[in-house]
Design a protein around this motif. Structure first.
Motif, PDB file in Angstrom:
ATOM      1  N   THR A   1       0.817  -1.142   0.275  1.00 17.66           N
ATOM      2  CA  THR A   1      -0.056  -0.048   0.150  1.00 17.66           C
ATOM      3  C   THR A   1       0.924   1.246   0.085  1.00 17.66           C
ATOM      4  O   THR A   1       0.514   2.112   0.688  1.00 17.66           O
ATOM      5  CB  THR A   1      -1.122  -0.069   1.173  1.00 17.66           C
ATOM      6  OG1 THR A   1      -0.318  -0.103   2.429  1.00 17.66           O
ATOM      7  CG2 THR A   1      -2.155  -1.025   0.928  1.00 17.66           C
TER       8      THR A   1
ATOM      9  N   LYS B   1     -14.769   7.325   9.154  1.00 16.18           N
ATOM     10  CA  LYS B   1     -15.256   7.416   8.031  1.00 16.18           C
ATOM     11  C   LYS B   1     -16.863   6.634   7.841  1.00 16.18           C
ATOM     12  O   LYS B   1     -17.844   7.287   7.788  1.00 16.18           O
ATOM     13  CB  LYS B   1     -14.608   6.704   6.521  1.00 16.18           C
ATOM     14  CG  LYS B   1     -15.513   6.912   5.343  1.00 16.18           C
ATOM     15  CD  LYS B   1     -14.609   6.212   4.212  1.00 16.18           C
ATOM     16  CE  LYS B   1     -15.420   6.597   2.907  1.00 16.18           C
ATOM     17  NZ  LYS B   1     -14.305   6.142   1.642  1.00 16.18           N
TER      18      LYS B   1
ATOM     19  N   THR C   1     -14.546   1.725   9.329  1.00 16.52           N
ATOM     20  CA  THR C   1     -13.823   1.967   8.336  1.00 16.52           C
ATOM     21  C   THR C   1     -13.164   3.320   8.924  1.00 16.52           C
ATOM     22  O   THR C   1     -13.684   4.315   9.106  1.00 16.52           O
ATOM     23  CB  THR C   1     -14.483   2.434   6.761  1.00 16.52           C
ATOM     24  OG1 THR C   1     -15.145   1.198   6.605  1.00 16.52           O
ATOM     25  CG2 THR C   1     -13.716   2.669   5.934  1.00 16.52           C
TER      26      THR C   1
ATOM     27  N   ILE D   1     -10.032   6.323   7.865  1.00 17.31           N
ATOM     28  CA  ILE D   1      -8.858   7.019   6.870  1.00 17.31           C
ATOM     29  C   ILE D   1      -7.619   7.338   7.871  1.00 17.31           C
ATOM     30  O   ILE D   1      -7.888   7.984   8.865  1.00 17.31           O
ATOM     31  CB  ILE D   1      -9.472   8.070   6.168  1.00 17.31           C
ATOM     32  CG1 ILE D   1     -10.732   7.865   5.627  1.00 17.31           C
ATOM     33  CG2 ILE D   1      -8.411   8.759   5.353  1.00 17.31           C
ATOM     34  CD1 ILE D   1     -11.460   9.201   5.039  1.00 17.31           C
TER      35      ILE D   1
ATOM     36  N   SER E   1       1.522   4.785   3.965  1.00 15.93           N
ATOM     37  CA  SER E   1       1.027   3.811   4.753  1.00 15.93           C
ATOM     38  C   SER E   1       1.830   3.101   5.874  1.00 15.93           C
ATOM     39  O   SER E   1       3.068   3.213   5.572  1.00 15.93           O
ATOM     40  CB  SER E   1       0.417   2.618   3.862  1.00 15.93           C
ATOM     41  OG  SER E   1      -0.206   1.381   4.477  1.00 15.93           O
TER      42      SER E   1
ATOM     43  N   ASN F   1     -11.866  -1.722   8.338  1.00 15.92           N
ATOM     44  CA  ASN F   1     -11.125  -1.413   7.281  1.00 15.92           C
ATOM     45  C   ASN F   1     -10.312  -0.058   7.036  1.00 15.92           C
ATOM     46  O   ASN F   1     -11.009   0.817   7.786  1.00 15.92           O
ATOM     47  CB  ASN F   1     -12.466  -1.510   5.939  1.00 15.92           C
ATOM     48  CG  ASN F   1     -12.856  -2.542   5.820  1.00 15.92           C
ATOM     49  OD1 ASN F   1     -12.298  -3.664   5.792  1.00 15.92           O
ATOM     50  ND2 ASN F   1     -14.335  -2.652   5.770  1.00 15.92           N
TER      51      ASN F   1
ATOM     52  N   GLU G   1      -8.399   2.932   5.282  1.00 14.92           N
ATOM     53  CA  GLU G   1      -7.860   3.649   3.762  1.00 14.92           C
ATOM     54  C   GLU G   1      -6.781   4.555   4.145  1.00 14.92           C
ATOM     55  O   GLU G   1      -6.689   5.255   5.114  1.00 14.92           O
ATOM     56  CB  GLU G   1      -9.172   4.379   3.261  1.00 14.92           C
ATOM     57  CG  GLU G   1     -10.147   3.653   3.157  1.00 14.92           C
ATOM     58  CD  GLU G   1     -11.544   4.532   2.457  1.00 14.92           C
ATOM     59  OE1 GLU G   1     -11.208   5.687   2.206  1.00 14.92           O
ATOM     60  OE2 GLU G   1     -12.577   3.891   2.397  1.00 14.92           O
ATOM     61  N   THR G   2      -5.606   4.217   3.416  1.00 21.49           N
ATOM     62  CA  THR G   2      -4.373   5.101   3.318  1.00 21.49           C
ATOM     63  C   THR G   2      -4.156   5.727   2.047  1.00 21.49           C
ATOM     64  O   THR G   2      -4.965   5.326   0.898  1.00 21.49           O
ATOM     65  CB  THR G   2      -3.164   4.481   3.914  1.00 21.49           C
ATOM     66  OG1 THR G   2      -3.084   3.233   2.819  1.00 21.49           O
ATOM     67  CG2 THR G   2      -3.513   3.238   5.086  1.00 21.49           C
TER      68      THR G   2
ATOM     69  N   GLY H   1      -3.670   2.887  -0.312  1.00 26.82           N
ATOM     70  CA  GLY H   1      -4.329   1.704  -0.695  1.00 26.82           C
ATOM     71  C   GLY H   1      -5.029   1.092   0.580  1.00 26.82           C
ATOM     72  O   GLY H   1      -5.144   2.093   1.571  1.00 26.82           O
ATOM     73  N   LYS H   2      -5.672  -0.020   0.661  1.00 24.67           N
ATOM     74  CA  LYS H   2      -6.709  -0.452   1.658  1.00 24.67           C
ATOM     75  C   LYS H   2      -6.002  -1.604   2.522  1.00 24.67           C
ATOM     76  O   LYS H   2      -5.327  -2.503   1.924  1.00 24.67           O
ATOM     77  CB  LYS H   2      -7.950  -0.579   1.169  1.00 24.67           C
ATOM     78  CG  LYS H   2      -8.856   0.348   0.378  1.00 24.67           C
ATOM     79  CD  LYS H   2     -10.183   0.043  -0.125  1.00 24.67           C
ATOM     80  CE  LYS H   2     -10.835   1.269  -0.706  1.00 24.67           C
ATOM     81  NZ  LYS H   2     -12.110   1.161  -1.241  1.00 24.67           N
TER      82      LYS H   2
END
Length: 263
Positions: A11, A177, A181, A183, A197, A220, A222-223, A226-227
């Motif tokens: 990532t 988020k 999830t 960020i 990341s 989950n 998010e960076t 990527g994930k």
């Protein structure tokens, strides 16, 4: 002397890896590694890793920060070195390797690497934020809009504050988020900049912002690069175990470089 290297990224967190099972590169110096990681005068990377032989384990992971100094555990680096080991012919259903923070297990699932992280005893409050160690020390701060944040400026301010300047700390800025999830953007010590990341960082963020008070959590992440996914169990006493970090680990290229140009 020529060094044969392999470039991997997880990532967007990128690393130089070398196969040191025969001990050819044990004598690399801090200056060598720092110069190899330099993005203008070397190969360029957030970190450098040796894949070593280790009795009782499939391999040993020795990790160096971009400043050339041996570092603490790197989660994305751990995932990348598992993929590297597989690519170098170490084929296992479950990998068992040793790193600076102790033993780790890992599996390759659906083309991604799932890495078991160390257990975490708990989370310390620091003013309105959180501090914990997921193999590396992390500071976690909640923000409402992390994408508009100056991560270098704000991260450096915390990393070099009186409390953390001597040993250093990684600084994570986290936006919720959805309940499951996050960020996450991270300023990393040793790199002394924002990385795309940070595996131990997203793990720290996931533990801080658990959405189930006790029992199983899956978060989950998010960076910029990527994930990722972090799954774990939270105990009634506030400790965490069975922590797994999962995401992609990709070979970018390979080559050789003269160490005479990196003294």
């Amino acid at each position: 002397m020529n060094l044969t290297f392999y470039k991997y990224q997880g990532t967007g967190n990128d690393f130089i890896l070398v196969d040191n099972r025969e001990g050819a590169y044990t004598g690399l110096t801090e200056a060598h590694i720092k110069n190899l990681c330099d993005r203008r005068f070397g190969i360029g990377a957030d970190g450098f890793m040796l894949l070593n032989e280790k009795e009782g384990y499939d391999f040993e992971m020795v990790y160096y920060n971009a400043d050339g100094r041996e570092g603490s555990m790197c989660g994305n680096g751990g995932r990348c070195i598992v993929q590297f080991a597989s690519d170098r012919g170490i084929k296992k259903t479950t990998y068992h390797f040793i790193a600076t923070d102790g033993p780790h297990d890992a599996t390759i699932e659906d083309g991604e690497i799932a890495l078991k992280m160390k257990d975490v005893d708990g989370i310390q409050a620091h003013k309105t934020d959180s501090v914990l160690n997921t193999g590396s020390p992390h500071y976690v701060q909640l923000d409402t809009d992390v994408m508009s944040l100056d991560v270098f400026k704000e991260g450096q301010k915390i990393r070099y504050s009186k409390e953390f300047a001597e040993k250093g700390i990684n600084v994570n800025f986290v936006q919720v988020k959805q309940p499951d999830t996050l960020i996450v953007r991270t300023y990393e010590r040793g790199v002394e900049n924002e990385t795309f990341s940070c595996g131990t960082g997203v793990t720290a963020a996931a533990l801080v912002y658990f959405h189930n008070d006790n029992g199983f959590n899956s978060v989950n992440i998010e960076t910029l690069g990527g994930k990722l996914n972090v799954r774990y169990s939270r105990e009634p006493n506030g400790s965490f175990n069975n922590i797994w970090l999962k995401g992609p680990a990709v070979k970018v290229f390979e080559g050789s470089v003269s160490l005479d140009n990196n003294d």
